[in-house]
Design a protein around this motif. Sequence first.
Motif, PDB file in Angstrom:
ATOM      1  N   PRO A   1       0.940  -1.226   0.113  1.00 30.85           N
ATOM      2  CA  PRO A   1      -0.260   0.144   0.406  1.00 30.85           C
ATOM      3  C   PRO A   1       0.849   1.503   0.282  1.00 30.85           C
ATOM      4  CG  PRO A   1      -0.858  -1.417   1.885  1.00 30.85           C
ATOM      5  CD  PRO A   1       0.576  -2.352   1.250  1.00 30.85           C
ATOM      6  N   TYR A   2       2.144   1.399   0.102  1.00 25.16           N
ATOM      7  CA  TYR A   2       2.706   2.349   0.222  1.00 25.16           C
ATOM      8  C   TYR A   2       3.659   2.234  -1.076  1.00 25.16           C
ATOM      9  CZ  TYR A   2       1.330   1.187   4.753  1.00 25.16           C
ATOM     10  OH  TYR A   2      -0.175   0.851   6.086  1.00 25.16           O
ATOM     11  N   ILE A   3       4.378   1.521  -1.780  1.00 25.42           N
ATOM     12  CA  ILE A   3       5.290   1.943  -2.648  1.00 25.42           C
ATOM     13  C   ILE A   3       4.827   2.539  -4.127  1.00 25.42           C
ATOM     14  CG2 ILE A   3       6.622   0.044  -1.723  1.00 25.42           C
ATOM     15  CD1 ILE A   3       5.670  -1.576  -3.095  1.00 25.42           C
ATOM     16  N   HIS A   4       3.870   2.839  -4.016  1.00 24.90           N
ATOM     17  CA  HIS A   4       2.425   3.634  -5.051  1.00 24.90           C
ATOM     18  C   HIS A   4       3.629   4.920  -5.339  1.00 24.90           C
ATOM     19  CE1 HIS A   4      -0.477   0.607  -6.417  1.00 24.90           C
ATOM     20  NE2 HIS A   4       0.308   0.144  -5.516  1.00 24.90           N
ATOM     21  N   LEU A   5       4.859   5.042  -5.706  1.00 27.96           N
ATOM     22  CA  LEU A   5       5.668   6.476  -5.884  1.00 27.96           C
ATOM     23  C   LEU A   5       5.881   6.947  -7.236  1.00 27.96           C
ATOM     24  CD1 LEU A   5       8.638   4.816  -3.675  1.00 27.96           C
ATOM     25  CD2 LEU A   5       6.360   6.384  -2.571  1.00 27.96           C
ATOM     26  N   ASP A   6       6.544   7.813  -7.457  1.00 27.18           N
ATOM     27  CA  ASP A   6       7.152   8.374  -8.213  1.00 27.18           C
ATOM     28  C   ASP A   6       7.846   9.951  -8.191  1.00 27.18           C
ATOM     29  OD1 ASP A   6       5.198  10.698  -7.290  1.00 27.18           O
ATOM     30  OD2 ASP A   6       3.368   9.813  -8.512  1.00 27.18           O
ATOM     31  N   GLY A   7       8.092   9.851  -9.223  1.00 26.60           N
ATOM     32  CA  GLY A   7       9.269  10.969  -9.609  1.00 26.60           C
ATOM     33  C   GLY A   7      10.472  10.533  -9.007  1.00 26.60           C
ATOM     34  N   ASP A   8      11.045  11.120  -7.693  1.00 23.08           N
ATOM     35  CA  ASP A   8      12.400  11.663  -7.274  1.00 23.08           C
ATOM     36  C   ASP A   8      12.602  10.242  -6.511  1.00 23.08           C
ATOM     37  OD1 ASP A   8      13.436  13.553  -8.631  1.00 23.08           O
ATOM     38  OD2 ASP A   8      13.169  15.359  -7.318  1.00 23.08           O
ATOM     39  N   ASP A   9      11.133  10.377  -5.384  1.00 18.56           N
ATOM     40  CA  ASP A   9      11.178   9.031  -4.413  1.00 18.56           C
ATOM     41  C   ASP A   9      11.055   7.717  -5.171  1.00 18.56           C
ATOM     42  OD1 ASP A   9      10.526  10.942  -2.557  1.00 18.56           O
ATOM     43  OD2 ASP A   9       7.890  10.867  -2.366  1.00 18.56           O
ATOM     44  N   LEU A  10      10.273   7.472  -6.253  1.00 17.94           N
ATOM     45  CA  LEU A  10      11.098   6.323  -6.699  1.00 17.94           C
ATOM     46  C   LEU A  10      12.047   5.924  -7.288  1.00 17.94           C
ATOM     47  CD1 LEU A  10       9.378   3.952  -7.816  1.00 17.94           C
ATOM     48  CD2 LEU A  10       8.813   4.858  -9.666  1.00 17.94           C
ATOM     49  N   SER A  11      12.526   7.375  -7.756  1.00 15.11           N
ATOM     50  CA  SER A  11      14.179   6.772  -8.098  1.00 15.11           C
ATOM     51  C   SER A  11      14.998   6.550  -7.085  1.00 15.11           C
ATOM     52  CB  SER A  11      14.818   7.958  -8.814  1.00 15.11           C
ATOM     53  OG  SER A  11      13.592   8.826 -10.186  1.00 15.11           O
ATOM     54  N   ARG A  12      14.586   7.353  -6.020  1.00 23.34           N
ATOM     55  CA  ARG A  12      15.541   6.928  -4.321  1.00 23.34           C
ATOM     56  C   ARG A  12      15.328   5.505  -4.529  1.00 23.34           C
ATOM     57  NH1 ARG A  12      14.639   9.146   0.840  1.00 23.34           N
ATOM     58  NH2 ARG A  12      16.062   8.898   2.253  1.00 23.34           N
ATOM     59  N   TRP A  13      14.073   4.989  -3.765  1.00 21.23           N
ATOM     60  CA  TRP A  13      13.689   3.737  -3.395  1.00 21.23           C
ATOM     61  C   TRP A  13      14.509   2.741  -4.552  1.00 21.23           C
ATOM     62  CZ3 TRP A  13      12.742   0.501  -0.677  1.00 21.23           C
ATOM     63  CH2 TRP A  13      11.918  -0.718  -0.692  1.00 21.23           C
ATOM     64  N   THR A  14      14.411   2.602  -5.632  1.00 25.36           N
ATOM     65  CA  THR A  14      15.094   1.566  -7.082  1.00 25.36           C
ATOM     66  C   THR A  14      16.138   1.725  -6.855  1.00 25.36           C
ATOM     67  OG1 THR A  14      13.176   2.283  -8.272  1.00 25.36           O
ATOM     68  CG2 THR A  14      14.672   1.290  -8.980  1.00 25.36           C
ATOM     69  N   SER A  15      16.874   3.025  -6.664  1.00 28.50           N
ATOM     70  CA  SER A  15      18.112   2.582  -6.477  1.00 28.50           C
ATOM     71  C   SER A  15      18.932   2.255  -4.644  1.00 28.50           C
ATOM     72  CB  SER A  15      18.599   4.349  -6.122  1.00 28.50           C
ATOM     73  OG  SER A  15      18.352   4.736  -7.796  1.00 28.50           O
ATOM     74  N   TYR A  16      17.798   1.989  -3.448  1.00 26.66           N
ATOM     75  CA  TYR A  16      18.586   1.601  -2.997  1.00 26.66           C
ATOM     76  C   TYR A  16      18.000  -0.091  -2.667  1.00 26.66           C
ATOM     77  CZ  TYR A  16      17.716  -0.135   2.119  1.00 26.66           C
ATOM     78  OH  TYR A  16      17.076  -1.191   2.877  1.00 26.66           O
ATOM     79  N   LEU A  17      16.974  -0.295  -3.308  1.00 19.74           N
ATOM     80  CA  LEU A  17      16.728  -1.817  -3.820  1.00 19.74           C
ATOM     81  C   LEU A  17      17.721  -2.356  -4.709  1.00 19.74           C
ATOM     82  CD1 LEU A  17      12.895  -1.745  -4.893  1.00 19.74           C
ATOM     83  CD2 LEU A  17      13.809  -2.823  -2.683  1.00 19.74           C
ATOM     84  N   LYS A  18      18.356  -2.044  -6.056  1.00 19.66           N
ATOM     85  CA  LYS A  18      19.373  -1.884  -6.491  1.00 19.66           C
ATOM     86  C   LYS A  18      20.585  -2.481  -5.495  1.00 19.66           C
ATOM     87  CE  LYS A  18      17.416  -1.078 -10.873  1.00 19.66           C
ATOM     88  NZ  LYS A  18      17.720   0.204 -12.571  1.00 19.66           N
ATOM     89  N   SER A  19      20.968  -1.575  -4.738  1.00 19.68           N
ATOM     90  CA  SER A  19      21.373  -1.966  -4.050  1.00 19.68           C
ATOM     91  C   SER A  19      22.297  -3.126  -2.949  1.00 19.68           C
ATOM     92  CB  SER A  19      22.447  -0.488  -3.111  1.00 19.68           C
ATOM     93  OG  SER A  19      21.577   0.199  -2.547  1.00 19.68           O
ATOM     94  N   VAL A  20      20.698  -3.820  -2.622  1.00 23.52           N
ATOM     95  CA  VAL A  20      20.739  -4.624  -1.387  1.00 23.52           C
ATOM     96  C   VAL A  20      21.230  -5.289  -2.491  1.00 23.52           C
ATOM     97  CG1 VAL A  20      18.986  -6.318  -0.667  1.00 23.52           C
ATOM     98  CG2 VAL A  20      18.981  -3.504  -0.879  1.00 23.52           C
TER      99      VAL A  20
END
Length: 936
Positions: free
Chosen positions: A352-371
Amino acid sequence: MSSALDRQVRPIYDALDTGSNKSAIVTCNKILKKQPKNELVKALKALALVRSQKVEESLILCDEVLAAKPTDDGVLTAMMHVLRGLGRHRDTVVMFEEAFKKEPTNEDLGAQTFLSNVRAGHWKSAQQIATRLYKTFQEDRYLYWSVMSAVLQANDISTPAAMRPVLYQLANRLISSSQTPSFHSADRFHLHLSILRELKLYDEAVKLLDSEIGAHICGSSLVCNEMRRDIYHLKGLLKEEGKKAETLITEKKDRNWLEFLAVIDATFSTVESDRDVAAAECSRVKDLFTDIMEKDGKRDRSGLLALLELEKRCRQFGLSTGKSDSARMVDLIQQYFEKIGDKACCFEDLLPYIHLDGDDLSRWTSYLKSVPSALTTINELQRSTNCHKLLRHNLTQSDLTIEAELSHATLYTKQYLEGLQLGKDLPTTELQPADDLAILAGHAFISLWVLSKDEKYLLNAVSLLEFASSKSKQSFRIRLMLIRLYRILGAPSLALEHYRAMRIKQIQNDTLSHFLFSRSSIFSLAPSGDLTLMSEYIEASQIYINNSQDTPEYIVRAFTSEKYSQIPEFISFENQLECSLQRDISKLEHTRMRLAFEPVSTDVIDMELIESKFIFDRQHFDNRDYKVLPNYQPRIQQTLNEQTLLFGKSEGSGWLWSFLKLYVRAFQHGSDLDETVEEKLLIGDRPKHIPDANQCPLKERLCQRSEEELSELTSHELTYIHYADVLANWLEPHHDYVRPPPAVVLAEAAKQTELKTGHPLRGVEIPVLDSLANGHKKDEEAPPVTEAPAELTTFFDDMKARFEKVKGQPSPTEALAVAALMQEALILFMLETLRFKPASVVKIHKLGNLVASFKTIRIHALAAVRDVSAQLVKMSENEGTIEQRKVIVDLCAQVTVSELDHDFVLNVAKKLSDARKKALEGYGKGMSRVCTLYAH
């Protein structure tokens, strides 16, 4: 019962208990020779006859016993079972009411009379009898029976809306008059609160709830506490509810998620009237939840989730929770993932909380890729899997290319095979920890199929999922995916294997059977003698029979044990199953299979007409579970459920009504039963009728077609519906003219019953037919014979052309669908023209020209169906061959690695190819049999 009679009757009871119905009947006959008026023995014989399926004979004894108006407990009990077996619930009620009239001071008989009304759902009568019992015997439970009955009558769908508040006021007046307060028990208290809530007497309800005993009951009863919460919300006491919840969270360490939601709801209760106060409260609650999160650590995730929900609401209302507002949501999501990312619940919690866009989505995606993507422990495997799910959910349109999805599928497959090593020592009863990676790979392959329309990706998905299923035999989610894919690939027998392996039980037959029975008639091989699907339907439908027999007994038990909070739930359960959309869709599919298997006859038509009319006006409940199918597709795509629907269409009420109208109308044309005849000949009770002042007559409704209904049909089904309407419109005037009047039909039915049983048909007088000429009034004019509509022949040409177009597709599913509708159209034509088959009918009504046109259409239809039948058999010859298996194996190169080797894929290819061969050959030969059946 005297000891002598007891010794005589005991063997009958023993025989009935052991299922020896024939022995019971013999013993009853011996006793009845000496005691022909023994009501108990007659009742027991009737019960044995019902259980032996000798309905006509049992009816005679049944009526004799009912006419005597028995009061003996043994006779009443036996007759209750007889009447239930016959579906005559109204007669059961009348029987007990007559007995109670004879012995009005018999408390047990009065209670049984009340409970018989409960079983039948006669709430008005039940309320009146309960009130009478209370006045006579002054026992509190009878008062509450009366109250509960009034509430149930108010909630009954057949009760006029204007009567409902009156009934609730009556219930409130009755409960208020009780000498014993409602808080004598939790269920009585719950009933009282539900009445006050319905009447919007919130102040009175809150007064009860805030009392010491009310608080104690709510603290120990979940249903009462739920009612309290609901009343507080309706009263607008969100702040008070929030304070109570906060006390439970902080002082009693309660981690019930509902308590956290109550605190959050209270926080935003003033957002519209005073935003500053709401903002300050948000900041305070944020600190509270942060403190809880830090104290609980990884032991409990409630505090973290509460912070996420609080932030989501703050964003929704545009409120500030402190510094760095714009980044706070991503910070919280990352914090949650770091703590809970190695748990299976992570993805569903964060969804319910990850429907992100813009900078939030970019930051979240970058974080996941760094895991780090490590797979050395189960926790690391779960974290990596959750990372893949979360990344996939937010893929953009530019990410959804064939190359990118191929890369995803390869990665998921590779990591799945690596992750299998972590579960190699688990027993077969356990799920593999790497299952979700196989499911993700299946999603990627299905996405590739959607993007490219290339079937090879479905074959890769099937090979991988079959391998995963062999390693994790209890994974129902993998099996559900395979069921969907095998139906798309035209291998229904493999779908059935996985469906059976899931061991569907009880209510799951209603919620999950749509995976198998959706448009199942196109896979039915019944005409060729394979009754597998028909048998599967009969087994699955047992839940509905059990519901009609068992649930009324549960309701009775709830009344006798005064579990009033359970009664509305039982009734709701009963109604939702009785009026289940899936039940009636499956029933219609079974009817279509049956018509292809059994020769069309008047007996089949009459039975199907009555059953189809019963379900036509139901207000259906859609209980089908689609969420059980996993969905890890990107949010910008269709869900996996939508992607894997057969022909991209889900059958809903529109689909059901479209085909029901077609068949009810056709069965009406072929049957001599009208409403009057049905009323006389029907043994059991009719379903409860729901009055609707705006409803037009049934005959008119059957001719209505709405765009909303038709939108649920495929293009092939639309063509078939049009064909059926044209055929029905052409022949309806002739059916209406030729059909014998009700009096003639009843006379014939009475004659046949008397010949069969030696007794006249109950309640039916054989009429004098001298005034009828050929079954009709002398002044009635025959409708003119018109030329057969061209659509009746062009339909078969059109469908044959469609078959030629789709038969070259790798999957035979659409070819089978077209062939099935052609066969069905032929059977429908035979059904509609069956009435005009006897030479005497043609001669009397001078229908020679009409019948001559039938022959032309039938010959044309038979030729088209035979041609398609032969082509299906020929197509089957290409399946099941070594060459075809090799083609499938070559197409599955994407997944043929490591343990999932060539031999395993070859075995999958063999099973798939053989299943397709079986479907094509069986259907083709079945069509040929149908053609032979109707060639003359």
